[in-house]
Write a protein that holds these residues in place. Structure first.
Motif, mmCIF file in Angstrom:
data_model
loop_
_atom_site.group_PDB
_atom_site.id
_atom_site.type_symbol
_atom_site.label_atom_id
_atom_site.label_comp_id
_atom_site.label_asym_id
_atom_site.label_seq_id
_atom_site.Cartn_x
_atom_site.Cartn_y
_atom_site.Cartn_z
ATOM 1 N N LYS A 56 0.838 -1.203 0.000
ATOM 2 C CA LYS A 56 0.000 0.000 0.000
ATOM 3 C C LYS A 56 0.875 1.255 0.000
ATOM 4 O O LYS A 56 0.571 2.239 -0.679
ATOM 5 N N ALA A 57 1.965 1.217 0.744
ATOM 6 C CA ALA A 57 2.871 2.369 0.796
ATOM 7 C C ALA A 57 3.512 2.617 -0.565
ATOM 8 O O ALA A 57 3.650 3.766 -0.996
ATOM 9 N N MET A 381 -0.171 16.104 -4.812
ATOM 10 C CA MET A 381 0.981 15.445 -4.188
ATOM 11 C C MET A 381 0.784 15.337 -2.679
ATOM 12 O O MET A 381 1.000 14.268 -2.086
ATOM 13 N N LEU A 382 0.346 16.420 -2.052
ATOM 14 C CA LEU A 382 0.119 16.409 -0.603
ATOM 15 C C LEU A 382 -1.010 15.450 -0.237
ATOM 16 O O LEU A 382 -0.932 14.730 0.761
ATOM 17 N N ILE A 383 -2.055 15.440 -1.055
ATOM 18 C CA ILE A 383 -3.168 14.526 -0.811
ATOM 19 C C ILE A 383 -2.695 13.078 -0.951
ATOM 20 O O ILE A 383 -3.165 12.180 -0.261
ATOM 21 N N GLY A 384 -1.737 12.856 -1.865
ATOM 22 C CA GLY A 384 -1.195 11.513 -2.045
ATOM 23 C C GLY A 384 -0.579 10.968 -0.769
ATOM 24 O O GLY A 384 -0.720 9.774 -0.453
ATOM 25 N N PHE A 385 0.105 11.824 -0.012
ATOM 26 C CA PHE A 385 0.659 11.387 1.273
ATOM 27 C C PHE A 385 -0.456 11.006 2.242
ATOM 28 O O PHE A 385 -0.312 10.084 3.049
ATOM 29 N N LEU A 386 -1.577 11.712 2.141
ATOM 30 C CA LEU A 386 -2.730 11.416 2.984
ATOM 31 C C LEU A 386 -3.275 10.021 2.679
ATOM 32 O O LEU A 386 -3.545 9.223 3.587
ATOM 33 N N PHE A 387 -3.410 9.713 1.391
ATOM 34 C CA PHE A 387 -3.950 8.415 0.997
ATOM 35 C C PHE A 387 -2.943 7.290 1.233
ATOM 36 O O PHE A 387 -3.326 6.127 1.356
ATOM 37 N N LYS A 388 -1.689 7.649 1.279
ATOM 38 C CA LYS A 388 -0.661 6.655 1.590
ATOM 39 C C LYS A 388 -0.715 6.258 3.066
ATOM 40 O O LYS A 388 -0.487 5.091 3.424
ATOM 41 N N ALA A 389 -1.056 7.204 3.931
ATOM 42 C CA ALA A 389 -0.988 6.985 5.376
ATOM 43 C C ALA A 389 -2.279 6.426 5.981
ATOM 44 O O ALA A 389 -2.236 5.781 7.029
ATOM 45 N N TYR A 390 -3.425 6.678 5.330
ATOM 46 C CA TYR A 390 -4.707 6.310 5.940
ATOM 47 C C TYR A 390 -5.545 5.459 4.994
ATOM 48 O O TYR A 390 -5.380 5.514 3.779
ATOM 49 N N PRO A 391 -6.486 4.675 5.555
ATOM 50 C CA PRO A 391 -7.445 3.954 4.708
ATOM 51 C C PRO A 391 -8.246 4.945 3.875
ATOM 52 O O PRO A 391 -8.401 6.110 4.252
ATOM 53 N N TYR A 392 -8.784 4.480 2.751
ATOM 54 C CA TYR A 392 -9.453 5.385 1.822
ATOM 55 C C TYR A 392 -10.554 6.217 2.473
ATOM 56 O O TYR A 392 -10.628 7.437 2.266
ATOM 57 N N GLY A 393 -11.437 5.573 3.246
ATOM 58 C CA GLY A 393 -12.546 6.291 3.862
ATOM 59 C C GLY A 393 -12.073 7.418 4.769
ATOM 60 O O GLY A 393 -12.588 8.543 4.722
ATOM 61 N N GLU A 394 -11.108 7.119 5.604
ATOM 62 C CA GLU A 394 -10.578 8.115 6.525
ATOM 63 C C GLU A 394 -9.858 9.232 5.774
ATOM 64 O O GLU A 394 -9.969 10.418 6.120
#
Length: 434
Positions: A56-57, A381-394
């Protein structure tokens, strides 16, 4: 000078007459192909993930890479538009970017795939060229509409690729050309070839301006050349629009990157079904971005430049609220409805933003478009780090909250002050002047 060599005051959608409308149609079609190629690999990621054993990472890093190179590319392309002209610049971009698109199928590891994905991201700079070229072909009263229609129709490539690329891959398997596991490799040759076709058409059939190509126009050697990037960077309105664009287009390309995987992983949809569901978001661009530009032009005529900004703020706030509700949908049917709602607001916000861009500084349209466009990719790009760190819903919940907050922040700025809009007043028709 003949009126045929002047920017058009009307957008004749069904016409190919004149260099302005010919350039308009080739420009949006080229941008469509660019967007198709940029995200052509996205709906095939489940296949790639299985074959390359991606975590996932790692998938998160790939998503970030897809939009990162575009940041620098848009700044460079914006500057080249002002100095070199859009015709040659677009042609060169298409030729260069066709190479990594066609060769990404050679990847056999996470690192090699990441590098190719990063290189393909450069093609996202095509947006700046599209908006620049449309801006110089049309008069101020119709710039917002023309920009939004060209950008919106081009953005539908993000919807088309979600449907077409899984079908292209499946078709190649059915013909016995390749195994299902390796089908993504051969499939990516298709968008690469399309880029080469558009490079030829763009160079052959468009012109830099209604009066001709830059190298053929008379130049006043006594006029000192200004640094258009500096002109754009010195205007605070450029940066406010950059933040706003990060909250709309930045979200759009994030959804283009992750939607198919989201429906496949969280709702257990098949590869083709996940692509079909994700394509709903992309197909909104057929009318939504254009609607934002058209509405912005009408609001501008009635309420002035400040009315355009107020419309953008409202759309950002509604977009943020829609994403928050989308993150809590639970049921697939409700998720689709809410994706339609926030996607509509988001794409209208895209159109409303670039309805404003051409008027920030008419001497530096390319540079302003480049900076604001880069803002969209910084957001992604910043949002990508968000999706990398958390499940999709969160991740969607945090994303929606962030977009809503940006809407509030933009509301807190007074973009339009009489002393800050002298250049706009010179460019806008009297009915639009603030």
């Amino acid at each position: 000078m003949s009126t045929n060599n002047q920017p058009l005051e009307t957008l004749k959608i069904f016409s190919l007459k004149g260099v302005q409308m010919r350039t308009f149609h080739i420009t949006w079609l080229t941008f469509f192909v660019c967007f198709f190629a940029w995200f052509g690999i996205a709906p095939l990621m489940p296949l790639i993930s299985d074959q390359l054993n991606l975590t996932k990472a790692e998938k998160g890093n790939i998503g970030i890479a897809a939009v990162s190179a575009t940041i620098v590319a848009r700044l460079v392309i914006g500057r080249l538009c002002d100095s070199w002209g859009p015709r040659k610049t677009y042609t060169l971009l298409l030729l260069l970017c066709s190479i990594p698109v066609m060769l990404i199928g050679l990847s056999n590891s996470y690192i090699s795939f990441l590098i190719f994905r990063l290189a393909i991201g450069v093609i996202g700079a095509s947006f700046v060229l599209t908006q620049y070229h449309t801006s110089v072909m049309f008069a101020p009263n119709i710039k917002g509409t023309a920009n939004a229609v060209a950008g919106g129709w081009g953005n539908t490539g993000g919807g088309a690729t979600q449907i077409m690329m899984p079908l292209v891959a499946a078709g190649m398997v059915a013909m016995g050309w390749v195994s299902q596991e390796d089908s993504w490799r051969l499939a990516m040759v298709v968008p690469g070839v399309l880029l080469l076709v558009m490079a030829f058409l763009y160079y052959r059939y468009t012109a830099d301006t209604p009066a001709g190509n830059i190298e053929d126009l008379p130049r006043d050697t006594n006029v000192k050349k200004e640094n258009t990037m500096l002109l754009a960077a010195k205007d605070y309105r450029t940066w406010i629009l950059t933040i706003a664009y990060a909250a709309c287009f930045g979200v759009e390309i994030t959804v283009d990157n992750y939607a198919a995987s989201f429906f496949h992983d969280d709702y257990k949809a098949s590869l083709i079904m996940a692509g079909l569901l994700a394509s709903i978001f992309g197909w909104l661009n057929i009318f939504a971005r254009a609607l934002g530009g058209i509405l912005s032009d009408k609001v501008g005529k009635r309420f002035g430049f400040g009315g355009k900004v107020n419309l953008l703020i409202i759309l950002l706030l509604l977009e943020g609220l829609g994403i928050i509700l989308f993150s809590m949908a639970g049921a697939l049917s409700m998720a689709i409805i809410l994706m339609f709602f926030f996607g509509l607001c988001l794409k209208m916000a895209n159109g409303a933003t670039y309805s404003i861009v051409p008027f920030v500084n008419p001497k530096a349209i390319g540079s302003v478009a480049g900076i604001v466009g880069a803002g969209g990719n910084i957001g992604a790009m910043l949002i990508g780090f968000l999706f990398k760190a958390y499940p999709y819903g969160e991740a969607f919940l945090y994303l929606g909250s962030g977009v809503f907050a940006i809407g509030v922040i933009v509301l807190g700025f007074k973009l339009i002050k009489k002393e800050a809009t002298a250049v706009v007043a010179e460019e806008l028709p009297e009915a639009i002047r603030a």
